[in-house]
Motif scaffolding. Structure first.
Motif, short mmCIF file in Angstrom:
data_model
loop_
_atom_site.label_atom_id
_atom_site.label_comp_id
_atom_site.label_asym_id
_atom_site.label_seq_id
_atom_site.Cartn_x
_atom_site.Cartn_y
_atom_site.Cartn_z
N ALA A 228 0.40 -0.53 0.08
CA ALA A 228 0.02 -0.03 -0.28
C ALA A 228 0.94 0.90 0.35
N ALA A 229 1.51 1.37 0.84
CA ALA A 229 3.00 2.34 0.70
C ALA A 229 3.76 2.73 -0.60
N THR A 265 -1.36 3.93 3.63
CA THR A 265 -1.06 3.43 4.29
C THR A 265 -1.19 2.93 5.34
N ALA A 266 -2.11 4.60 6.30
CA ALA A 266 -2.87 4.43 7.73
C ALA A 266 -4.10 3.40 7.15
N LEU A 267 -4.50 3.43 6.19
CA LEU A 267 -5.58 2.51 6.21
C LEU A 267 -6.05 1.43 6.02
N PHE A 268 -4.47 0.83 5.44
CA PHE A 268 -4.48 -0.36 5.65
C PHE A 268 -3.58 -1.03 6.26
N ALA A 269 -3.58 -0.23 7.28
CA ALA A 269 -2.19 -0.72 8.98
C ALA A 269 -3.58 -0.89 10.04
N VAL A 270 -4.85 0.15 9.21
CA VAL A 270 -5.55 -0.03 10.56
C VAL A 270 -6.68 -1.94 10.70
N SER A 271 -6.66 -1.72 9.20
CA SER A 271 -7.18 -2.96 8.37
C SER A 271 -6.20 -4.04 9.09
N ALA A 272 -5.53 -4.50 8.97
CA ALA A 272 -4.51 -5.64 9.77
C ALA A 272 -4.11 -5.11 11.22
N PHE A 292 2.21 1.66 14.03
CA PHE A 292 2.87 3.23 14.28
C PHE A 292 3.84 3.54 13.84
N LEU A 293 4.79 2.74 14.38
CA LEU A 293 6.46 3.08 13.92
C LEU A 293 6.47 1.88 12.63
N TYR A 294 6.15 1.09 12.41
CA TYR A 294 6.01 0.50 10.58
C TYR A 294 5.39 1.53 9.82
N VAL A 295 4.70 1.96 9.84
CA VAL A 295 3.41 3.22 9.09
C VAL A 295 4.14 3.71 8.90
N LEU A 296 5.21 5.00 10.14
CA LEU A 296 6.64 5.79 10.55
C LEU A 296 7.32 5.03 9.51
N LEU A 297 8.18 4.20 9.32
CA LEU A 297 9.23 4.31 8.88
C LEU A 297 8.42 3.44 6.97
N LEU A 298 7.64 3.14 6.94
CA LEU A 298 7.21 3.33 5.11
C LEU A 298 6.61 4.61 4.97
N THR A 299 6.14 5.25 5.46
CA THR A 299 5.85 6.51 5.14
C THR A 299 7.35 7.22 4.80
N ALA A 300 8.32 6.95 5.25
CA ALA A 300 9.48 7.63 5.38
C ALA A 300 10.24 7.01 3.48
N VAL A 301 10.74 6.33 3.97
CA VAL A 301 11.29 4.91 2.60
C VAL A 301 10.24 5.55 1.64
N ARG A 348 17.20 -7.15 6.23
CA ARG A 348 17.67 -5.65 6.77
C ARG A 348 17.58 -4.30 5.82
N LEU A 349 17.55 -4.57 4.15
CA LEU A 349 16.86 -3.63 3.90
C LEU A 349 15.35 -3.47 3.10
N LEU A 350 15.01 -5.25 3.75
CA LEU A 350 13.39 -4.69 3.96
C LEU A 350 12.47 -4.62 5.11
N PRO A 351 11.76 -3.33 4.37
CA PRO A 351 10.83 -2.86 5.38
C PRO A 351 9.97 -3.94 6.55
N VAL A 352 9.81 -4.70 5.95
CA VAL A 352 8.54 -5.73 6.66
C VAL A 352 9.88 -6.66 7.96
N TYR A 353 10.94 -7.05 7.73
CA TYR A 353 11.93 -6.74 8.61
C TYR A 353 11.94 -6.84 10.34
N TYR A 354 11.32 -5.34 9.65
CA TYR A 354 11.44 -5.13 11.04
C TYR A 354 10.08 -4.27 12.06
N TYR A 355 9.59 -5.09 11.01
CA TYR A 355 7.84 -5.04 11.67
C TYR A 355 7.70 -6.73 12.46
N ILE A 356 8.02 -7.35 11.61
CA ILE A 356 7.99 -8.94 12.65
C ILE A 356 8.51 -9.77 12.83
#
Length: 356
Positions: A228-229, A265-272, A292-301, A348-356
């Motif tokens: 989504a991001a 990103t926020a819409l999908f985060a709420v759904s998740a 919330f932290l994951y959304v901030l990371l995705l928004t920045a990247v 470590r180059l993939l944002p998902v790693y920092y969420y799971i």
């Protein structure tokens, strides 16, 4: 005030754009609906939930606390305790339980020594997505209990005379109990027992299959939020190329990049988050802070990618590549870092790693 009104207008327009996409709407609705279906999955138990039987070989503090917490929990799966290992096998063979766990002796000592092999044995006729969900729940509760032991062991070895260690222990325990220490679950391995070929209804304890404990539900949701991001970045890059922002000041362009990414990103985060609540996997309210932290990371990247990469086609082409890379290299379904250590650096180059 006028600038604030513009921001609200941009957010509203971006939200309408996301919700006008049939695919986006289907995904937003499908996530919580799938979670609700999993939560109400028919099974052997009378309340319509899958049943898991637990057996502990001794009265280890961590094992006992984990089992008690699982039995008291009211979530996706109903857990109950067996009085013997044979009873566990019989309940699974007869269909009274869908699967089970055997917690070996001295679980606390095994964790202290980092000796994880066969610490917990999973017994099941077949592996399914519901067993994967149960793995997350079981190991989350185990680490919730073990985290307190880690803190207390640290305090015992702490050299200080100015602070009462008993007071520190209580403060540590109160703080840690509020959070679910599940960040490293994917680095554990356990054994799954399968019925012997040609001998239906029996459990063959010599037939073992190595299974990695992963985060399939959380990982897949994290990937969808990432997609989504990236879609927001594609929308931004496309509109910028079309000259939609030509009449705006140069200061507004970076802000729009953030808004274009943040809204979907926020819409999908709420759904998740709703999905995690339905499945009982998320440890709330800690889960909300984590997302919330994951959304901030995705928004920045993604926002930075939208600013740097001006070709929307390039960004669109990167979405399937990053999606597949996240599913393969990150511990979503299986953790490969134990086999190929270099994968850890790719993760470590993939944002998902920092969420799971």
């Amino acid at each position: 005030m006028k600038y604030g009104t513009r921001i609200i207008t941009w957010v509203w327009l971006m939200a309408k754009r996301v919700l006008s996409s049939p695919l986006m709407v289907v995904l937003l609705i499908a996530m919580p609906v799938s979670g609700l279906i999993i939560y109400n999955l028919p099974a052997a138990s009378g309340d319509g939930k899958p049943r898991a039987v637990l057996y502990v070989e001794d009265e280890d503090e961590i094992a006992k606390g984990t089992v008690e917490q699982l039995i008291m929990s009211d979530g996706t799966i109903t857990y109950y305790r067996a009085d013997s290992q044979n009873t566990l096998y019989q309940d699974i063979s007869s269909g009274k339980a869908d699967f089970g766990y055997v917690i070996r002796k001295d679980l606390s000592g095994r964790l202290d020594r980092k000796s994880y092999d066969e610490a917990i044995v999973m017994v099941a006729k077949e592996q399914s997505y519901i067993t994967a969900i149960s793995n997350e729940i079981v190991f989350k509760e185990m680490f919730r209990k073990y985290s307190v032991r880690i803190a207390e062991n640290y305090l015992v070895n702490l050299e200080t005379e100015t602070v009462d260690k008993d007071i520190l222990k209580k403060a540590f325990r109160d703080k840690i109990e509020r959070y679910s220490m599940d960040a490293g679950i994917s680095y554990f391995r356990f054994e799954m027992l399968e019925p012997e070929s040609g001998n239906a209804g029996s459990i063959d304890t010599t037939s073992l299959e190595n299974v990695s404990v992963a985060y399939p539900v959380r990982g897949v949701l994290g990937v969808l939020v990432m997609v989504a991001a990236l879609c927001g970045a594609v929308f931004y890059s496309s509109d910028r190329k079309k000259g939609v922002f030509a009449a705006l000041s140069s200061e507004s362009v970076p802000l729009l990049a953030i808004l274009y990414v943040l809204v979907p990103t926020a819409l999908f985060a709420v759904s998740a988050e709703i999905t995690l609540a339905f499945t009982g996997i998320g440890a709330f309210p800690y889960e909300i802070w984590r997302m919330f932290l994951y959304v901030l990371l995705l928004t920045a990247v993604a926002g930075l990618l939208g600013l740097v990469i001006k070709d929307a086609n390039v960004l669109a082409g990167a979405i399937p590549v990053l999606t597949v890379a996240s599913l393969v290299f990150c511990p979503v379904f299986i953790n490969l870092t134990g086999v190929v250590p270099v994968i850890r650096y790719i993760c470590r180059l993939l944002p998902v790693y920092y969420y799971i």
